[in-house]
Write a protein that holds these residues in place. Structure first.
Motif, PDB file in Angstrom:
ATOM      1  N   ILE A 110      -6.519   3.179   4.435  1.00 34.53           N
ATOM      2  CA  ILE A 110      -5.327   4.000   4.173  1.00 34.53           C
ATOM      3  C   ILE A 110      -5.556   5.506   4.268  1.00 34.53           C
ATOM      4  O   ILE A 110      -4.594   6.266   4.299  1.00 34.53           O
ATOM      5  CB  ILE A 110      -4.701   3.672   2.798  1.00 34.53           C
ATOM      6  N   GLN A 111      -6.815   5.936   4.326  1.00 32.37           N
ATOM      7  CA  GLN A 111      -7.082   7.378   4.363  1.00 32.37           C
ATOM      8  C   GLN A 111      -6.506   7.991   5.640  1.00 32.37           C
ATOM      9  O   GLN A 111      -6.608   7.402   6.704  1.00 32.37           O
ATOM     10  CB  GLN A 111      -8.587   7.633   4.281  1.00 32.37           C
ATOM     11  N   ASP A 112      -5.900   9.157   5.520  1.00 31.28           N
ATOM     12  CA  ASP A 112      -5.328   9.834   6.677  1.00 31.28           C
ATOM     13  C   ASP A 112      -6.226  10.982   7.131  1.00 31.28           C
ATOM     14  O   ASP A 112      -7.264  11.258   6.517  1.00 31.28           O
ATOM     15  CB  ASP A 112      -3.907  10.332   6.372  1.00 31.28           C
ATOM     16  N   GLU A 113      -5.831  11.643   8.208  1.00 30.58           N
ATOM     17  CA  GLU A 113      -6.663  12.717   8.769  1.00 30.58           C
ATOM     18  C   GLU A 113      -6.785  13.919   7.833  1.00 30.58           C
ATOM     19  O   GLU A 113      -7.736  14.690   7.927  1.00 30.58           O
ATOM     20  CB  GLU A 113      -6.135  13.156  10.147  1.00 30.58           C
ATOM     21  N   TRP A 136      -6.102  11.111   0.122  1.00 31.59           N
ATOM     22  CA  TRP A 136      -6.294  10.163  -0.965  1.00 31.59           C
ATOM     23  C   TRP A 136      -7.664  10.276  -1.612  1.00 31.59           C
ATOM     24  O   TRP A 136      -8.656  10.550  -0.963  1.00 31.59           O
ATOM     25  CB  TRP A 136      -6.101   8.737  -0.442  1.00 31.59           C
ATOM     26  N   LEU A 137      -7.664  10.002  -2.921  1.00 33.97           N
ATOM     27  CA  LEU A 137      -8.895   9.952  -3.687  1.00 33.97           C
ATOM     28  C   LEU A 137      -8.783   8.765  -4.640  1.00 33.97           C
ATOM     29  O   LEU A 137      -7.790   8.628  -5.361  1.00 33.97           O
ATOM     30  CB  LEU A 137      -9.072  11.248  -4.490  1.00 33.97           C
ATOM     31  N   SER A 138      -9.773   7.883  -4.609  1.00 36.12           N
ATOM     32  CA  SER A 138      -9.820   6.781  -5.557  1.00 36.12           C
ATOM     33  C   SER A 138     -10.388   7.333  -6.858  1.00 36.12           C
ATOM     34  O   SER A 138     -11.521   7.835  -6.882  1.00 36.12           O
ATOM     35  CB  SER A 138     -10.703   5.655  -5.016  1.00 36.12           C
ATOM     36  N   ILE A 189      -5.035   8.776  -6.262  1.00 36.27           N
ATOM     37  CA  ILE A 189      -4.214   9.977  -6.424  1.00 36.27           C
ATOM     38  C   ILE A 189      -4.071  10.634  -5.058  1.00 36.27           C
ATOM     39  O   ILE A 189      -5.019  10.660  -4.273  1.00 36.27           O
ATOM     40  CB  ILE A 189      -4.822  10.960  -7.452  1.00 36.27           C
ATOM     41  N   ASN A 190      -2.875  11.116  -4.796  1.00 35.93           N
ATOM     42  CA  ASN A 190      -2.662  11.943  -3.621  1.00 35.93           C
ATOM     43  C   ASN A 190      -3.091  13.349  -4.029  1.00 35.93           C
ATOM     44  O   ASN A 190      -2.527  13.935  -4.949  1.00 35.93           O
ATOM     45  CB  ASN A 190      -1.196  11.920  -3.192  1.00 35.93           C
ATOM     46  N   LYS A 191      -4.124  13.865  -3.376  1.00 32.94           N
ATOM     47  CA  LYS A 191      -4.719  15.140  -3.787  1.00 32.94           C
ATOM     48  C   LYS A 191      -3.765  16.321  -3.637  1.00 32.94           C
ATOM     49  O   LYS A 191      -3.951  17.344  -4.281  1.00 32.94           O
ATOM     50  CB  LYS A 191      -5.985  15.413  -2.978  1.00 32.94           C
TER      51      LYS A 191
END
Length: 159
Positions: A79-82, A86-88, A99-101
């Motif tokens: 799911i990580q985008d360019e 995202w951070l687990s 969390i969406n940083k």
């Protein structure tokens, strides 16, 4: 991090220290020390939480410490985008907590079907789901859960 959350966490730390059985269900560590600016940017809003408690166990909700973050990012592989948005940051009953940083919104990632449940911004999630009455909305059968009972005993949840 809003002042209200800071005082809640400090109060809960004090209550945990006063309760010898708390080692079974809860732990709020000391806040993280100094880290470099690049690391702070990579952590986004989660840095504010780490500055108050460097990792935590709040019943069935766990938050990764700064040292454990890197090894727990594998859940983001699909799911990580360019922008690396995202951070687990932890888990709820072994489901990843993300969390969406950039906007600070916290999600539970359901691994089985790839869906996400939003809990709102980090401060809202902490105040209501981790340290408040909505804990029972994310933890099944929480009425007998030690963390839930601890929150009730210490006035975070009314009877």
């Amino acid at each position: 991090m809003i002042e209200d959350i800071k005082s809640i966490i400090e109060n809960m730390k004090k209550c945990l220290k006063e309760d010898p059985s708390s080692i079974v269900f809860g732990e709020l560590n000391d806040g993280i020390g100094e880290i470099n600016e690049a690391a702070i940017l990579k952590l986004g809003k989660y840095y504010d939480f780490l500055s108050l408690t460097n990792g935590a166990r709040c019943g069935d909700i766990d938050f990764w410490s700064y040292n454990d973050l890197e090894k727990n990012q594998y859940v983001l592989s699909d799911i990580q985008d360019e922008r690396e948005s995202w951070l687990s940051i932890g888990q709820i009953l072994y489901e990843p907590l993300l969390i969406n940083k950039f906007d600070g919104i916290v999600y539970e990632f359901i691994v089985d079907d790839g869906s996400m449940n939003s809990f709102g911004e980090l401060e809202f999630f902490l105040k209501n789901y981790v340290f408040g009455p909505s804990y029972c909305k994310v933890i099944p059968n929480s009425e007998n859960d030690d963390w839930f009972l601890f929150l009730k005993k210490n006035g975070r949840i009314s009877n």
